[in-house]
Design a protein around this motif. Structure first.
Motif, PDB file in Angstrom:
ATOM      1  N   ASP A 296       0.827  -1.217   0.000  1.00 16.61           N
ATOM      2  CA  ASP A 296       0.000   0.000   0.000  1.00 16.61           C
ATOM      3  C   ASP A 296       0.859   1.264   0.000  1.00 16.61           C
ATOM      4  O   ASP A 296       0.356   2.373   0.186  1.00 16.61           O
ATOM      5  CB  ASP A 296      -1.001  -0.017   1.162  1.00 16.61           C
ATOM      6  N   ASP A 297       2.177   1.083  -0.177  1.00 14.26           N
ATOM      7  CA  ASP A 297       3.075   2.208  -0.387  1.00 14.26           C
ATOM      8  C   ASP A 297       3.259   3.085   0.851  1.00 14.26           C
ATOM      9  O   ASP A 297       3.798   4.180   0.751  1.00 14.26           O
ATOM     10  CB  ASP A 297       2.571   3.075  -1.555  1.00 14.26           C
ATOM     11  N   SER A 298       2.852   2.598   2.040  1.00 12.45           N
ATOM     12  CA  SER A 298       3.053   3.410   3.231  1.00 12.45           C
ATOM     13  C   SER A 298       4.486   3.266   3.744  1.00 12.45           C
ATOM     14  O   SER A 298       5.021   4.178   4.373  1.00 12.45           O
ATOM     15  CB  SER A 298       2.049   3.029   4.322  1.00 12.45           C
ATOM     16  N   TYR A 299       5.112   2.117   3.470  1.00  8.89           N
ATOM     17  CA  TYR A 299       6.523   1.941   3.824  1.00  8.89           C
ATOM     18  C   TYR A 299       7.352   2.533   2.700  1.00  8.89           C
ATOM     19  O   TYR A 299       7.201   2.154   1.537  1.00  8.89           O
ATOM     20  CB  TYR A 299       6.833   0.446   4.011  1.00  8.89           C
ATOM     21  N   LYS A 300       8.204   3.497   3.058  1.00 12.17           N
ATOM     22  CA  LYS A 300       8.817   4.308   2.006  1.00 12.17           C
ATOM     23  C   LYS A 300      10.143   3.776   1.468  1.00 12.17           C
ATOM     24  O   LYS A 300      10.724   4.364   0.566  1.00 12.17           O
ATOM     25  CB  LYS A 300       9.012   5.746   2.510  1.00 12.17           C
ATOM     26  N   LEU A 301      10.659   2.686   2.054  1.00 15.36           N
ATOM     27  CA  LEU A 301      11.935   2.168   1.551  1.00 15.36           C
ATOM     28  C   LEU A 301      11.717   1.033   0.545  1.00 15.36           C
ATOM     29  O   LEU A 301      12.414   0.032   0.566  1.00 15.36           O
ATOM     30  CB  LEU A 301      12.813   1.688   2.708  1.00 15.36           C
ATOM     31  N   THR A 302      10.721   1.191  -0.315  1.00 14.23           N
ATOM     32  CA  THR A 302      10.483   0.147  -1.316  1.00 14.23           C
ATOM     33  C   THR A 302      11.014   0.597  -2.662  1.00 14.23           C
ATOM     34  O   THR A 302      11.119   1.787  -2.946  1.00 14.23           O
ATOM     35  CB  THR A 302       8.989  -0.149  -1.476  1.00 14.23           C
ATOM     36  N   ARG A 303      11.339  -0.389  -3.469  1.00 14.21           N
ATOM     37  CA  ARG A 303      11.802  -0.057  -4.818  1.00 14.21           C
ATOM     38  C   ARG A 303      11.157  -1.010  -5.814  1.00 14.21           C
ATOM     39  O   ARG A 303      10.920  -2.182  -5.510  1.00 14.21           O
ATOM     40  CB  ARG A 303      13.311  -0.138  -4.911  1.00 14.21           C
ATOM     41  N   PRO A 304      10.879  -0.511  -7.007  1.00 16.07           N
ATOM     42  CA  PRO A 304      10.277  -1.362  -8.025  1.00 16.07           C
ATOM     43  C   PRO A 304      11.316  -2.274  -8.668  1.00 16.07           C
ATOM     44  O   PRO A 304      12.497  -1.923  -8.743  1.00 16.07           O
ATOM     45  CB  PRO A 304       9.740  -0.363  -9.047  1.00 16.07           C
ATOM     46  N   LEU A 305      10.908  -3.442  -9.090  1.00 16.43           N
ATOM     47  CA  LEU A 305      11.769  -4.361  -9.827  1.00 16.43           C
ATOM     48  C   LEU A 305      11.275  -4.426 -11.273  1.00 16.43           C
ATOM     49  O   LEU A 305      10.075  -4.478 -11.521  1.00 16.43           O
ATOM     50  CB  LEU A 305      11.728  -5.761  -9.196  1.00 16.43           C
ATOM     51  N   PHE A 306      12.220  -4.420 -12.206  1.00 17.31           N
ATOM     52  CA  PHE A 306      11.855  -4.382 -13.623  1.00 17.31           C
ATOM     53  C   PHE A 306      12.524  -5.490 -14.415  1.00 17.31           C
ATOM     54  O   PHE A 306      13.583  -5.996 -14.029  1.00 17.31           O
ATOM     55  CB  PHE A 306      12.323  -3.060 -14.265  1.00 17.31           C
ATOM     56  N   ILE A 307      11.899  -5.825 -15.542  1.00 18.01           N
ATOM     57  CA  ILE A 307      12.651  -6.458 -16.619  1.00 18.01           C
ATOM     58  C   ILE A 307      12.532  -5.557 -17.836  1.00 18.01           C
ATOM     59  O   ILE A 307      11.516  -4.880 -18.019  1.00 18.01           O
ATOM     60  CB  ILE A 307      12.163  -7.893 -16.956  1.00 18.01           C
ATOM     61  N   TYR A 308      13.583  -5.502 -18.626  1.00 17.07           N
ATOM     62  CA  TYR A 308      13.582  -4.725 -19.865  1.00 17.07           C
ATOM     63  C   TYR A 308      13.642  -5.688 -21.038  1.00 17.07           C
ATOM     64  O   TYR A 308      14.530  -6.540 -21.089  1.00 17.07           O
ATOM     65  CB  TYR A 308      14.779  -3.759 -19.891  1.00 17.07           C
ATOM     66  N   LEU A 309      12.675  -5.565 -21.934  1.00 12.59           N
ATOM     67  CA  LEU A 309      12.615  -6.459 -23.089  1.00 12.59           C
ATOM     68  C   LEU A 309      13.182  -5.745 -24.302  1.00 12.59           C
ATOM     69  O   LEU A 309      12.846  -4.583 -24.555  1.00 12.59           O
ATOM     70  CB  LEU A 309      11.165  -6.852 -23.385  1.00 12.59           C
ATOM     71  N   LYS A 310      14.045  -6.427 -25.027  1.00 11.36           N
ATOM     72  CA  LYS A 310      14.522  -5.873 -26.290  1.00 11.36           C
ATOM     73  C   LYS A 310      13.434  -6.099 -27.334  1.00 11.36           C
ATOM     74  O   LYS A 310      13.049  -7.245 -27.598  1.00 11.36           O
ATOM     75  CB  LYS A 310      15.824  -6.554 -26.705  1.00 11.36           C
ATOM     76  N   ASN A 311      12.944  -5.023 -27.922  1.00 15.50           N
ATOM     77  CA  ASN A 311      11.809  -5.149 -28.842  1.00 15.50           C
ATOM     78  C   ASN A 311      12.113  -6.065 -30.017  1.00 15.50           C
ATOM     79  O   ASN A 311      11.269  -6.847 -30.441  1.00 15.50           O
ATOM     80  CB  ASN A 311      11.408  -3.762 -29.354  1.00 15.50           C
TER      81      ASN A 311
END
Lengths: 363, 304
Positions: A296-311
């Motif tokens: 719920d984004d109340s804890y502020k030390l979170t980070r998003p995880l990504f994958i990047y796809l080569k088109n």
């Protein structure tokens, strides 16, 4: 002399044979592993009628929130080839878990997963362009985007999950439960204190020792950006125990009185009795790190995880299929590797992004 | 039951250890110091082995060998790493052995003793002491990128060539040592009977030195397959779910030490047991190799 030489050569030959036999016998140990074929785009299009993997794929599809529709790599089709992935050591285990599930559905696709850090991954992804997917625990940086553009590499960013950074202390450090940003700056900043009594006035006189990820780690970068950068501080203290292996950090904190450190949520989750997690007060009160507060984004030390796809790689059916499979299954495996599921609408958004990309660039 | 003289001397030396039979205090103290040194290194080894066995023996089973890695520590296996390591074990010496022996034969039997040769020798000895990760960087620069058309980039072949370069100087040094221990008289006799230098080398000197050369090669291979840094830098992947086979040298690869590293850094404590079990497996392979070297040395080496 002659005899001895001959028997020795025989022994050598036997050894070589033994070694070769071991290597050769291995595949037959379980079911015959078909010789992996090179990426072959034509083949997958032609054997759409092949229903061998129908059941497994359908099962995997059920877990997803949305059935893939636009793509031509729908369920039941067997694809083959290999997928090259590199990047973040944080996202690596998540992608590996997906690859593990994927291997059960598409055994002919080999996923080669390297771990060279978010930055190292982008260097390959944008520089030499020899990876299809890049794992990243931070958004791609401007200079990396430039490098990609220079080399004509188009990509699609896909959010796959969330990691909550967790500050921990030795459980015997009973007096501290929560730290504010300023207090963390006093610990982690360039003039880092060495006694808890200097962090807050009512803390007792206890020596403070810091254990943290090494400077090559994305976790270290993220912590600096979130805690130090708002106060215009460039670099943290230099006198801390650094390790690239979070288990070592955990061991150090468990074994040192008054120790303080931080790492990914997964490492706290595995040691909840021997480590004490601290709440973080970003200005709106103390919030404990947990799956709920991270979601719920109340804890502020979170980070998003990504994958990047080569088109360009999405034209390969195995890459498109894997990307679709990734988002269908990510929320069912993400807890196993200690990260936090992104909200369903966020995953749905990612799915739509991938579908659009496949529709545009797919073969 | 005649006890040979050297053995008797040795026995007496051991018996003398605690006895003040005319030896000075210094001598005895030195003896004890040596003994303590030996015991400490043995003790460290014993602690290490016992610790690993205790952690990993319970986890060591067939499925560890036949399964690929999994996110569940109790289901994970090292099949990909095992096939990778076995392939490296064959490919690496098959490249390094012929090259190394050829270089040693040239330097020892044919090269004239001039400044150029001595420079070459000094450099080979230096190469043997270069840290392994430097070979990894070389492998990454040359075989992964520059010669990607020939090696297939981050392939099993690249890993094998990198490790072959790593052990090449060691093989050269060991082979030269073995060739040097073949008495001059053997060569002279061959030459006196009308054989050409090439014939003498091929039929007399080299066969006589082969046990020593083989021992050196096997020991260097056992060093190479325990290495993590060079192959990690030279493009070995962390995880894959396919076997490495000798006849597919252009495929991506992984190896046992890398899988062990993967297990060690995972957060779940049960992975530490899987890591220990994989370490036992790697140690078993190393032990087989090293015993083969000992057998070779004891059975076939000759005294002149």
């Amino acid at each position: 002399m002659r005899m001895k030489l001959r028997s020795m050569l025989l022994l050598l030959a036997a050894l070589t044979l033994f070694a070769t036999a071991c290597g050769g016998a291995e595949p037959s140990a379980s079911e015959e592993a078909p010789a992996p074929e090179e990426a072959d785009t034509e083949e997958a299009d032609t054997d759409a009628g092949d229903t061998e993997d129908d059941d497994a794929s359908a099962e995997a599809g059920d877990e997803g929130t949305e059935e893939p529709t636009g793509a031509d790599d729908g369920d039941g089709e067997t694809v083959s080839g290999s997928i090259e992935i590199d990047g973040s050591s944080t996202v690596g285990p998540l992608t590996d878990a997906i690859a593990e599930e994927y291997a059960a559905v598409q055994p002919d696709v080999i996923v080669n997963l390297g771990i060279s850090g978010s930055g190292g991954g982008f260097e390959r992804f944008c520089g030499t362009g020899d990876t299809d997917i890049s794992n990243a625990s931070r958004p791609i940086a401007d200079d990396e985007v430039e490098l990609c553009e220079e080399n004509g590499i188009d990509f699609t960013e896909v959010r796959v999950g969330t990691d909550a950074l967790t500050m921990v202390v030795n459980p015997e450090t009973e007096f501290v439960d929560c730290l504010t940003t300023d207090e963390i700056v006093s610990i982690w900043g360039p003039d880092g204190v060495s006694n808890w009594s200097e962090v807050r006035d009512d803390f007792p006189d206890t020596p403070l020792e810091v254990f943290a990820p090494g400077t090559d780690s994305g976790t270290y970068d993220f912590f600096n950006e979130t805690i130090l950068e708002p106060s215009d501080i460039e670099a943290p203290r230099q006198d801390f125990n650094a390790s690239e292996d979070d288990n070592i950090i955990a061991q150090g904190i468990i074994g040192t009185q008054g120790a303080w450190g931080y790492f990914g949520f997964a490492y706290f989750q595995e040691n909840p009795e021997t480590l004490k997690a601290l709440a973080y007060d970003a200005g709106e009160g103390c919030v404990e790190p947990s799956i709920e507060t991270a979601q719920d984004d109340s804890y502020k030390l979170t980070r998003p995880l990504f994958i990047y796809l080569k088109n360009e790689s999405l034209a390969k059916p195995e890459v498109a299929d894997f990307a679709t499979f990734y988002l269908e299954n990510v929320n069912s495996v993400i807890q196993d590797v200690g990260y936090i599921a992104a909200p369903d609408d966020r995953i749905a958004e990612s799915q739509a992004t991938v579908e659009d990309a496949i529709a545009e660039f797919g073969g | 039951m005649a006890i040979s003289t050297p053995e008797r001397t040795a026995r007496r030396a051991v018996a003398d250890l605690g006895r003040p039979t005319g030896r000075t205090f210094k001598e005895r103290a030195f003896m004890w110091l040596l003994l303590v040194g030996t015991l400490i290194s043995l003790l460290v080894l014993a602690v290490l082995i016992i610790d690993i066995l205790r952690d990993g023996l319970g986890r060591l089973n067939l499925s560890l060998l036949t399964d690929y890695t999994s996110r569940f520590p109790e289901e994970t296996g090292v099949r990909a790493g095992l096939t990778g390591t076995l392939s490296l074990m064959v490919l690496t010496p098959s490249m390094a052995f012929p090259l190394g022996v050829a270089a040693a034969v040239y330097l020892e039997e044919f090269a004239s003793d001039n400044r150029w040769t001595r420079l070459l020798e000094a450099n080979i000895s230096n190469l043997a002491a270069v840290p392994s990760v430097v070979y990894g960087l070389l492998g990454a620069g040359v075989f992964v990128y520059l010669l990607a058309d020939f090696t297939g980039g981050r392939s099993l072949l690249t890993g094998s060539v990198t490790l072959a370069l790593l052990i090449l100087p060691v093989i050269i040094v060991a082979s030269r040592e073995a060739l040097r221990s073949v008495p001059r008289a053997i060569r002279d006799a061959g030459l006196a009977l009308g054989a050409t230098p090439l014939q003498v080398t091929a039929r007399q000197t080299l066969p006589a030195a082969l046990p020593g050369i083989m021992t050196g090669t096997i020991l260097s291979v056992s060093r190479a397959i325990g290495e993590t840094a060079p192959i990690l830098v030279a493009g070995a992947v962390f995880s894959r779910r396919a076997d490495n086979e000798l006849w597919h040298p252009f495929e991506a690869y992984t190896a046992l030490p890398i899988q062990i590293y993967d297990f060690v850094i995972r957060p779940q404590p049960e992975f530490a047991e899987a890591a220990a079990a994989a370490i036992i497996l790697l140690m078993a392979i190393l032990m087989v190799l090293n015993s083969a070297a000992i057998v070779l040395r004891n059975r076939y080496s000759r005294r002149w």
